[in-house]
Design a protein around this motif. Structure first.
Motif, PDB file in Angstrom:
ATOM      1  N   PHE A  37       0.861  -1.171   0.000  1.00  0.00           N
ATOM      2  CA  PHE A  37       0.000   0.000   0.000  1.00  0.00           C
ATOM      3  C   PHE A  37       0.904   1.229   0.000  1.00  0.00           C
ATOM      4  CE2 PHE A  37      -4.012  -2.071   1.303  1.00  0.00           C
ATOM      5  CZ  PHE A  37      -3.530  -3.299   1.708  1.00  0.00           C
ATOM      6  N   ARG A  38       0.321   2.378  -0.332  1.00  0.00           N
ATOM      7  CA  ARG A  38       1.082   3.615  -0.224  1.00  0.00           C
ATOM      8  C   ARG A  38       0.149   4.742   0.206  1.00  0.00           C
ATOM      9  NH1 ARG A  38       2.523   4.783  -6.629  1.00  0.00           N
ATOM     10  NH2 ARG A  38       0.399   5.379  -7.301  1.00  0.00           N
ATOM     11  N   GLN A  39       0.749   5.723   0.865  1.00  0.00           N
ATOM     12  CA  GLN A  39      -0.011   6.891   1.302  1.00  0.00           C
ATOM     13  C   GLN A  39       0.790   8.139   1.014  1.00  0.00           C
ATOM     14  OE1 GLN A  39      -1.305   6.824   5.427  1.00  0.00           O
ATOM     15  NE2 GLN A  39      -2.957   8.254   4.956  1.00  0.00           N
ATOM     16  N   ALA A  40       0.239   8.960   0.149  1.00  0.00           N
ATOM     17  CA  ALA A  40       0.860  10.237  -0.180  1.00  0.00           C
ATOM     18  C   ALA A  40       0.328  11.307   0.768  1.00  0.00           C
ATOM     19  CB  ALA A  40       0.561  10.606  -1.628  1.00  0.00           C
ATOM     20  N   ARG A  45      -4.604   6.059   2.245  1.00  0.00           N
ATOM     21  CA  ARG A  45      -3.772   4.931   1.887  1.00  0.00           C
ATOM     22  C   ARG A  45      -4.442   4.143   0.773  1.00  0.00           C
ATOM     23  NH1 ARG A  45      -2.290   2.220   7.073  1.00  0.00           N
ATOM     24  NH2 ARG A  45      -0.771   3.905   7.198  1.00  0.00           N
ATOM     25  N   GLU A  46      -3.668   3.735  -0.228  1.00  0.00           N
ATOM     26  CA  GLU A  46      -4.239   3.008  -1.351  1.00  0.00           C
ATOM     27  C   GLU A  46      -3.484   1.698  -1.599  1.00  0.00           C
ATOM     28  OE1 GLU A  46      -3.872   4.901  -5.158  1.00  0.00           O
ATOM     29  OE2 GLU A  46      -1.792   5.498  -4.850  1.00  0.00           O
ATOM     30  N   ASP A  90       4.483   8.819  -7.754  1.00  0.00           N
ATOM     31  CA  ASP A  90       4.703   7.629  -6.931  1.00  0.00           C
ATOM     32  C   ASP A  90       5.231   7.995  -5.537  1.00  0.00           C
ATOM     33  OD1 ASP A  90       5.981   5.998  -9.860  1.00  0.00           O
ATOM     34  OD2 ASP A  90       4.001   5.722  -8.939  1.00  0.00           O
ATOM     35  N   THR A  91       5.527   9.253  -5.330  1.00  0.00           N
ATOM     36  CA  THR A  91       6.028   9.701  -4.032  1.00  0.00           C
ATOM     37  C   THR A  91       5.004   9.432  -2.942  1.00  0.00           C
ATOM     38  OG1 THR A  91       7.440  11.412  -4.998  1.00  0.00           O
ATOM     39  CG2 THR A  91       6.748  11.719  -2.705  1.00  0.00           C
ATOM     40  N   ALA A  92       5.416   8.694  -1.923  1.00  0.00           N
ATOM     41  CA  ALA A  92       4.513   8.293  -0.843  1.00  0.00           C
ATOM     42  C   ALA A  92       5.303   7.483   0.177  1.00  0.00           C
ATOM     43  CB  ALA A  92       3.371   7.440  -1.383  1.00  0.00           C
TER      44      ALA A  92
END
Length: 122
Positions: A37-40, A45-46, A90-92
């Motif tokens: 997952f990632r969160q910017a 969060r995705e 893509d920064t996160a």
């Protein structure tokens, strides 16, 4: 209690690559599909990518399809995310977690690791 430790993030220029790792403690690692997952900043969060228990099936969000590759090594209790052709979007902070299914799954553990920061400069 399963512990998750993410690593491998950093600062990279657009078009560059990074390989993230997620080391999980516990003997039940191979019993679960795993997801990245990632969160910017300022965003929820995705789900980014998922992999089945055996590693035989994978799934990617449209935003990373063709650029990211998820893999796992059950003998090492580790899941990886190879990220190529990185973009500023893509920064996160990137996290891993066990998921209920590898296709657009939701996290199973009620907690998260510290994550690893990925910053892509333009």
């Amino acid at each position: 209690q399963v512990q998750l430790v993410e690593s491998g993030g950093g600062l990279v220029q657009a078009g560059g690559s990074l390989r993230l790792s997620c080391a999980a403690s516990g003997r039940t690692f191979s019993s679960y599909p795993m997801g990245w997952f990632r969160q910017a900043p300022g965003k929820e969060r995705e789900f980014v990518a998922g992999i089945s228990k055996s590693g035989g099936s994978t799934y990617y969000a449209d935003s990373v399809k063709g650029r990211f590759t998820i893999s796992r090594d059950n003998a090492k209790n580790t899941v990886y995310l190879q990220m190529n052709s990185l973009k500023p979007e893509d920064t996160a902070v990137y996290y891993c977690n066990a998921v209920n299914r590898h296709i657009n799954g939701t996290s199973l553990l009620p907690y998260w690791g510290q994550g690893t920061q990925v910053t892509v400069s333009s």
